[in-house]
Design a protein around this motif. Structure first.
Motif, PDB file in Angstrom:
ATOM      1  N   SER A  87      -7.226  -0.193  14.592  1.00  0.00           N
ATOM      2  CA  SER A  87      -7.695  -0.939  13.572  1.00  0.00           C
ATOM      3  C   SER A  87      -7.312  -0.618  12.274  1.00  0.00           C
ATOM      4  N   GLY A  88      -8.022  -1.429  11.189  1.00  0.00           N
ATOM      5  CA  GLY A  88      -7.610  -1.150   9.782  1.00  0.00           C
ATOM      6  C   GLY A  88      -8.366  -2.314   8.868  1.00  0.00           C
ATOM      7  N   ARG A  89      -7.826  -2.242   7.864  1.00  0.00           N
ATOM      8  CA  ARG A  89      -8.388  -3.443   6.717  1.00  0.00           C
ATOM      9  C   ARG A  89      -7.546  -4.535   7.095  1.00  0.00           C
ATOM     10  N   TRP A  90      -8.150  -5.773   6.930  1.00  0.00           N
ATOM     11  CA  TRP A  90      -7.637  -7.066   6.968  1.00  0.00           C
ATOM     12  C   TRP A  90      -7.480  -8.167   5.771  1.00  0.00           C
ATOM     13  N   GLN A 118      -8.207 -13.913   0.196  1.00  0.00           N
ATOM     14  CA  GLN A 118      -7.490 -14.239  -1.331  1.00  0.00           C
ATOM     15  C   GLN A 118      -8.131 -15.769  -1.378  1.00  0.00           C
ATOM     16  N   ASP A 119      -8.266 -16.011  -2.684  1.00  0.00           N
ATOM     17  CA  ASP A 119      -8.761 -17.143  -3.290  1.00  0.00           C
ATOM     18  C   ASP A 119      -7.873 -18.334  -2.805  1.00  0.00           C
ATOM     19  N   GLN A 135      -6.157  -5.077  -3.384  1.00  0.00           N
ATOM     20  CA  GLN A 135      -7.463  -4.616  -2.888  1.00  0.00           C
ATOM     21  C   GLN A 135      -7.695  -3.738  -1.922  1.00  0.00           C
ATOM     22  N   LEU A 136      -6.845  -4.043  -0.776  1.00  0.00           N
ATOM     23  CA  LEU A 136      -6.930  -3.131   0.516  1.00  0.00           C
ATOM     24  C   LEU A 136      -6.930  -1.845   0.466  1.00  0.00           C
ATOM     25  N   ARG A 140      -4.228   1.640   7.218  1.00  0.00           N
ATOM     26  CA  ARG A 140      -3.451   0.536   8.014  1.00  0.00           C
ATOM     27  C   ARG A 140      -3.915  -0.639   7.618  1.00  0.00           C
ATOM     28  N   ARG A 141      -3.039  -1.713   7.443  1.00  0.00           N
ATOM     29  CA  ARG A 141      -3.182  -2.976   6.874  1.00  0.00           C
ATOM     30  C   ARG A 141      -2.561  -4.159   7.651  1.00  0.00           C
TER      31      ARG A 141
END
Length: 389
Positions: A87-90, A118-119, A135-136, A140-141
């Protein structure tokens, strides 16, 4: 059961509202229906056990609402984490009213952190992708994109491409990824993972041609792809006849044709896109893959056009590589390139698949989140042209 409607407009604020609603739904709260602005709201009760209802029109334009349980969403997200190695940041860079966008939310919540958003109110912009990626933070991304977004980042280069290289996994789905675009991404150091799936399977369930853990894939006698396993939807909202036709015996009968190649599923395109020309069946997606794999071709879309002699003939719109930005190419494709393309299709797929019409275009018309618009392409190809095949 109450259905909680969340309107998402591409803004981070609306995405945060969806994250909160999905978190509650996964914990047994009201089912969530994400919609774009102005989309119609169904009045039917989704029933107990529903966590998510996804609106989908498919290629036919007929509105359907797919009913997904929390168990199916969790199974998909956990299988994705297992396949990607953790897992990680998305980063959420897709429209959140589509299943691929919602699954970024689900994966993020199960990983313990909401996604960075994201806008998208002004569309997808590579520079905004780079800013959102920052910003992450570290660790892990992962992100999920459609081929059009991937191509725009590769074209932009610079900070956006540097950001994309920093992802451990870039899931690419929603439309076919051409060999040339995948090769460009690989050469640029981007960790692309192709995905195949749909709302009825809680999003992508086959990665790089191999089913996720807990997913079953089979082909029926006609080559139609059947999908089964823990990620399957419960059916369509308030549409028992549609549900019975598509879901039976633990399988979902897709609209796609496929084949096994070297142990991997190869998707050949939609069954109703097949072109019958002179009694021979031609899968447009197979022809597109051959065309897009040739030097000098950035993208291709193949359609069938009416013909008195053959019933239907194979026609292709081709985006040449190296065109001037913003300047449409000469519709008459270079004769040397045209003959080389026809020869490649003939060698790979046989004489019946060879396009009788080949026309250069500046871009392939798209619909939804990046699928080729075959109806619009057919209109382009039926405008006055010369037949050189």
């Amino acid at each position: 059961m109450t259905l909680r409607v969340v309107t998402v407009d591409g803004s981070p604020a609306s995405a945060r509202a969806l994250v909160a609603a999905v978190r509650a739904a996964l914990e047994g709260g009201p089912a969530v229906l994400p919609l774009g602005p102005g989309e119609p709201v169904p009045t039917a009760d989704p029933g107990p056990g529903t966590a998510l209802v996804i609106a989908t029109s498919g290629s036919t334009g007929v509105a359907k609402h797919v009913v997904l349980s929390a168990a199916a969403l969790r199974a998909s997200a956990l299988a994705t984490a297992a396949r990607l190695g953790g897992s990680g940041r998305w980063l959420l860079a897709l429209p959140a009213q589509h299943v691929a966008g919602v699954q970024v939310v689900v994966r993020s919540l199960l990983a313990g952190a909401p996604p960075v958003v994201q806008d998208l109110r002004d569309g997808f912009r590579p520079e905004a992708f780079a800013a959102a990626t920052r910003q992450l933070g570290t660790g892990r991304r992962s992100t999920s994109l459609v081929p059009t977004q991937l191509g725009r980042i590769l074209d932009a280069g610079g900070a956006a491409l540097d950001a994309l290289r920093g992802y451990d996994a870039v899931l690419v789905g929603g439309a076919a990824l051409t060999p040339s675009l995948r090769a460009r991404a690989g050469a640029a150091g981007v960790a692309v993972v192709t995905t195949y799936g749909m709302s009825e399977t809680a999003g992508g369930c086959v990665y790089d041609g191999r089913p996720l853990d807990g997913v079953r894939v089979a082909l029926d006698a006609d080559g139609r792809i059947l999908l089964g396993g823990a990620t399957l939807a419960d059916g369509y909202l308030d549409a028992p006849a549609l549900t019975a036709a598509a879901f039976a015996g633990g399988w979902f009968r897709t609209s796609d044709l496929g084949r096994w190649r070297d142990g991997r599923l190869e998707v050949l395109g939609r069954a109703d896109d097949v072109i019958v020309t002179g009694g021979e069946k031609v899968a447009p997606a197979a022809v597109e893959r051959v065309l897009a794999a040739q030097a000098g071709v950035a993208a291709a879309c193949v359609v069938g056009l009416p013909d008195r002699e053959w019933g239907r003939l194979v026609a292709a719109a081709v985006v040449p590589e190296g065109g001037a930005p913003g300047r449409p190419p000469d519709p008459a494709l270079d004769p040397v390139l045209a003959e080389r393309l026809r020869a490649a299709v003939r060698a790979e797929l046989g004489r019946a698949a060879v396009p009788r019409i080949l026309r250069a275009v500046a871009a392939i018309p798209l619909r939804g989140i990046g699928k080729p618009d075959r109806a619009a392409t057919a209109q382009i190809l039926t405008r006055p042209h010369h037949r050189d095949g």
